[in-house]
Design an enzyme around this catalytic site. Structure first.
Site, PDB file in Angstrom:
ATOM      1  N   PRO A   9       0.519  -1.481  -0.012  1.00  0.00           N
ATOM      2  CA  PRO A   9       0.294   0.233   0.090  1.00  0.00           C
ATOM      3  C   PRO A   9       0.727   1.216   0.421  1.00  0.00           C
ATOM      4  O   PRO A   9       1.888   1.384   0.545  1.00  0.00           O
ATOM      5  CB  PRO A   9      -1.151  -0.073   0.953  1.00  0.00           C
ATOM      6  CG  PRO A   9      -0.137  -1.089   2.234  1.00  0.00           C
ATOM      7  CD  PRO A   9       0.941  -2.064   0.997  1.00  0.00           C
ATOM      8  N   ASN A  10       0.553   2.113  -0.499  1.00  0.00           N
ATOM      9  CA  ASN A  10       1.114   3.577  -0.811  1.00  0.00           C
ATOM     10  C   ASN A  10       2.311   3.697  -1.715  1.00  0.00           C
ATOM     11  O   ASN A  10       2.779   4.695  -1.738  1.00  0.00           O
ATOM     12  CB  ASN A  10       0.733   4.127   0.264  1.00  0.00           C
ATOM     13  CG  ASN A  10      -0.975   4.707   1.856  1.00  0.00           C
ATOM     14  OD1 ASN A  10      -0.840   4.985   1.208  1.00  0.00           O
ATOM     15  ND2 ASN A  10      -0.063   3.885   2.698  1.00  0.00           N
ATOM     16  N   ARG A  17       4.899  10.339  -2.844  1.00  0.00           N
ATOM     17  CA  ARG A  17       4.729  10.743  -1.720  1.00  0.00           C
ATOM     18  C   ARG A  17       5.393  10.910  -0.045  1.00  0.00           C
ATOM     19  O   ARG A  17       7.174  10.170  -0.842  1.00  0.00           O
ATOM     20  CB  ARG A  17       3.926   9.130  -1.125  1.00  0.00           C
ATOM     21  CG  ARG A  17       4.120   9.014   0.285  1.00  0.00           C
ATOM     22  CD  ARG A  17       4.299   6.929  -0.291  1.00  0.00           C
ATOM     23  NE  ARG A  17       4.277   6.515   1.629  1.00  0.00           N
ATOM     24  CZ  ARG A  17       4.235   5.503   2.182  1.00  0.00           C
ATOM     25  NH1 ARG A  17       5.320   3.965   1.487  1.00  0.00           N
ATOM     26  NH2 ARG A  17       4.013   4.906   2.916  1.00  0.00           N
ATOM     27  N   TYR A  22      10.995   8.611   0.538  1.00  0.00           N
ATOM     28  CA  TYR A  22      11.088   7.806   0.128  1.00  0.00           C
ATOM     29  C   TYR A  22      11.034   8.301  -1.177  1.00  0.00           C
ATOM     30  O   TYR A  22      11.877   7.617  -2.271  1.00  0.00           O
ATOM     31  CB  TYR A  22       9.202   7.581  -0.135  1.00  0.00           C
ATOM     32  CG  TYR A  22       9.114   6.748   1.274  1.00  0.00           C
ATOM     33  CD1 TYR A  22       9.197   5.677   1.403  1.00  0.00           C
ATOM     34  CD2 TYR A  22       8.335   6.959   1.261  1.00  0.00           C
ATOM     35  CE1 TYR A  22       9.207   4.930   2.485  1.00  0.00           C
ATOM     36  CE2 TYR A  22       7.541   7.048   2.349  1.00  0.00           C
ATOM     37  CZ  TYR A  22       8.339   5.500   2.997  1.00  0.00           C
ATOM     38  OH  TYR A  22       7.114   5.195   4.526  1.00  0.00           O
ATOM     39  N   ASN A  71       7.721  -5.573  -0.947  1.00  0.00           N
ATOM     40  CA  ASN A  71       8.320  -4.451   0.156  1.00  0.00           C
ATOM     41  C   ASN A  71       6.603  -4.753   0.447  1.00  0.00           C
ATOM     42  O   ASN A  71       5.424  -4.021   0.365  1.00  0.00           O
ATOM     43  CB  ASN A  71       8.388  -2.961  -0.553  1.00  0.00           C
ATOM     44  CG  ASN A  71       8.365  -2.008   0.640  1.00  0.00           C
ATOM     45  OD1 ASN A  71       7.624  -2.081   1.703  1.00  0.00           O
ATOM     46  ND2 ASN A  71       8.955  -1.539  -0.224  1.00  0.00           N
ATOM     47  N   ALA A  74       3.399  -1.138   5.004  1.00  0.00           N
ATOM     48  CA  ALA A  74       2.978  -0.754   5.974  1.00  0.00           C
ATOM     49  C   ALA A  74       2.089  -2.360   6.978  1.00  0.00           C
ATOM     50  O   ALA A  74       2.027  -2.731   7.742  1.00  0.00           O
ATOM     51  CB  ALA A  74       1.360   0.310   6.409  1.00  0.00           C
ATOM     52  N   GLU A  95      12.741  -9.547   1.482  1.00  0.00           N
ATOM     53  CA  GLU A  95      11.791  -8.620   2.261  1.00  0.00           C
ATOM     54  C   GLU A  95      12.842  -6.834   1.484  1.00  0.00           C
ATOM     55  O   GLU A  95      13.886  -7.334   2.413  1.00  0.00           O
ATOM     56  CB  GLU A  95      11.520  -8.659   3.369  1.00  0.00           C
ATOM     57  CG  GLU A  95      10.828  -7.563   4.284  1.00  0.00           C
ATOM     58  CD  GLU A  95      11.053  -7.488   5.381  1.00  0.00           C
ATOM     59  OE1 GLU A  95      10.826  -8.682   6.210  1.00  0.00           O
ATOM     60  OE2 GLU A  95      10.377  -6.800   6.142  1.00  0.00           O
ATOM     61  N   HIS A  97      12.567  -2.883   2.392  1.00  0.00           N
ATOM     62  CA  HIS A  97      12.021  -1.088   2.170  1.00  0.00           C
ATOM     63  C   HIS A  97      12.651  -0.649   1.920  1.00  0.00           C
ATOM     64  O   HIS A  97      14.135  -0.396   1.618  1.00  0.00           O
ATOM     65  CB  HIS A  97      12.063  -1.403   4.102  1.00  0.00           C
ATOM     66  CG  HIS A  97      11.091  -2.158   4.280  1.00  0.00           C
ATOM     67  ND1 HIS A  97       9.420  -2.466   4.111  1.00  0.00           N
ATOM     68  CD2 HIS A  97      10.852  -3.446   5.435  1.00  0.00           C
ATOM     69  CE1 HIS A  97       9.264  -3.241   4.717  1.00  0.00           C
ATOM     70  NE2 HIS A  97      10.305  -4.129   5.570  1.00  0.00           N
ATOM     71  N   ARG A 104      13.365   4.602  12.640  1.00  0.00           N
ATOM     72  CA  ARG A 104      11.721   5.063  12.255  1.00  0.00           C
ATOM     73  C   ARG A 104      10.675   4.558  13.370  1.00  0.00           C
ATOM     74  O   ARG A 104      11.284   4.648  14.730  1.00  0.00           O
ATOM     75  CB  ARG A 104      11.382   5.100  11.028  1.00  0.00           C
ATOM     76  CG  ARG A 104      11.644   5.536  10.056  1.00  0.00           C
ATOM     77  CD  ARG A 104      11.539   5.351   8.576  1.00  0.00           C
ATOM     78  NE  ARG A 104      10.011   6.023   8.162  1.00  0.00           N
ATOM     79  CZ  ARG A 104       9.384   5.573   7.549  1.00  0.00           C
ATOM     80  NH1 ARG A 104       9.250   4.534   6.569  1.00  0.00           N
ATOM     81  NH2 ARG A 104       8.581   6.724   7.230  1.00  0.00           N
TER      82      ARG A 104
HETATM   83  C1  DQA Z   1       8.788   0.738   3.850  1.00  0.00           C
HETATM   84  C2  DQA Z   1       8.516   0.861   4.857  1.00  0.00           C
HETATM   85  C3  DQA Z   1       6.772   1.300   5.904  1.00  0.00           C
HETATM   86  O1  DQA Z   1       7.294   1.107   7.043  1.00  0.00           O
HETATM   87  C4  DQA Z   1       6.134   2.137   5.308  1.00  0.00           C
HETATM   88  O2  DQA Z   1       4.997   1.438   5.517  1.00  0.00           O
HETATM   89  C5  DQA Z   1       6.182   2.084   3.561  1.00  0.00           C
HETATM   90  C6  DQA Z   1       7.064   1.881   3.230  1.00  0.00           C
HETATM   91  C7  DQA Z   1       9.780   0.949   3.407  1.00  0.00           C
HETATM   92  O3  DQA Z   1       9.906   1.155   2.121  1.00  0.00           O
HETATM   93  O4  DQA Z   1      10.223   2.202   3.947  1.00  0.00           O
HETATM   94  O5  DQA Z   1       5.194   2.160   3.227  1.00  0.00           O
HETATM   95  O6  DQA Z   1       8.268  -0.191   3.143  1.00  0.00           O
END
Ligand code: DQA
Length: 137
Positions: A9-10, A17, A22, A71, A74, A95, A97, A104
């Protein structure tokens, strides 16, 4: 080598964003860079904001692809369902990120994905995806 990048998501908002966290590159642009860099890799990209769709995609690819780069965004910090899906498939999962989640908020220090994946790459910006591809080669 058949690999898929699955973004949660997102991450469709990358580029717009929170660019201070990011970056300002869209994932579509970065994906083109990866495709050009790895012409011999059969690379696919999937993004969804919906937990069940991410689980369905893991089931779909998880018995035939050589690797999944996930990835879960959230959902990393909340989803037992995605963790179980990763555990239930045969394809190895890395995995990734973009940010270093350990620097964070505390709720980002928990991952339901990390205990069931082959490895974790985080904190290298979009390059985290590139490093994950390299880990499969
Ligand atoms: C994320 C880190 C997560 O905590 C966050 O919710 C994201 C992006 C990252 O790629 O840094 O949406 O996965």
């Amino acid at each position: 080598m058949k690999l898929i990048i699955i973004n949660g998501p997102n991450l469709n908002l990358l580029g717009k964003r929170e660019p201070e966290v990011y970056g300002s590159t869209t994932f579509e642009d970065y994906y083109k860079t990866l495709q050009a860099k790895y012409p011999d890799v059969d690379l696919t990209y999937f993004q969804s904001n919906i937990e069940g769709e991410l689980i369905d995609k893991l089931h779909e690819v998880g018995f035939s692809y050589d690797g999944v780069i996930l990835n879960a965004a959230a959902y990393t910090h909340t989803s037992i369902g995605i963790g179980d899906a990763v555990k239930g498939i045969e394809t190895p999962v890395i995995e990734v990120h973009i940010s270093n989640t350990h620097q964070r908020e505390e709720f980002r220090h928990v991952s339901y994905i990390s205990p069931v994946v082959k490895g974790v790459i985080l904190g290298f910006g979009l390059q985290s995806y590139d490093l994950a591809i390299q880990s499969f080669l």
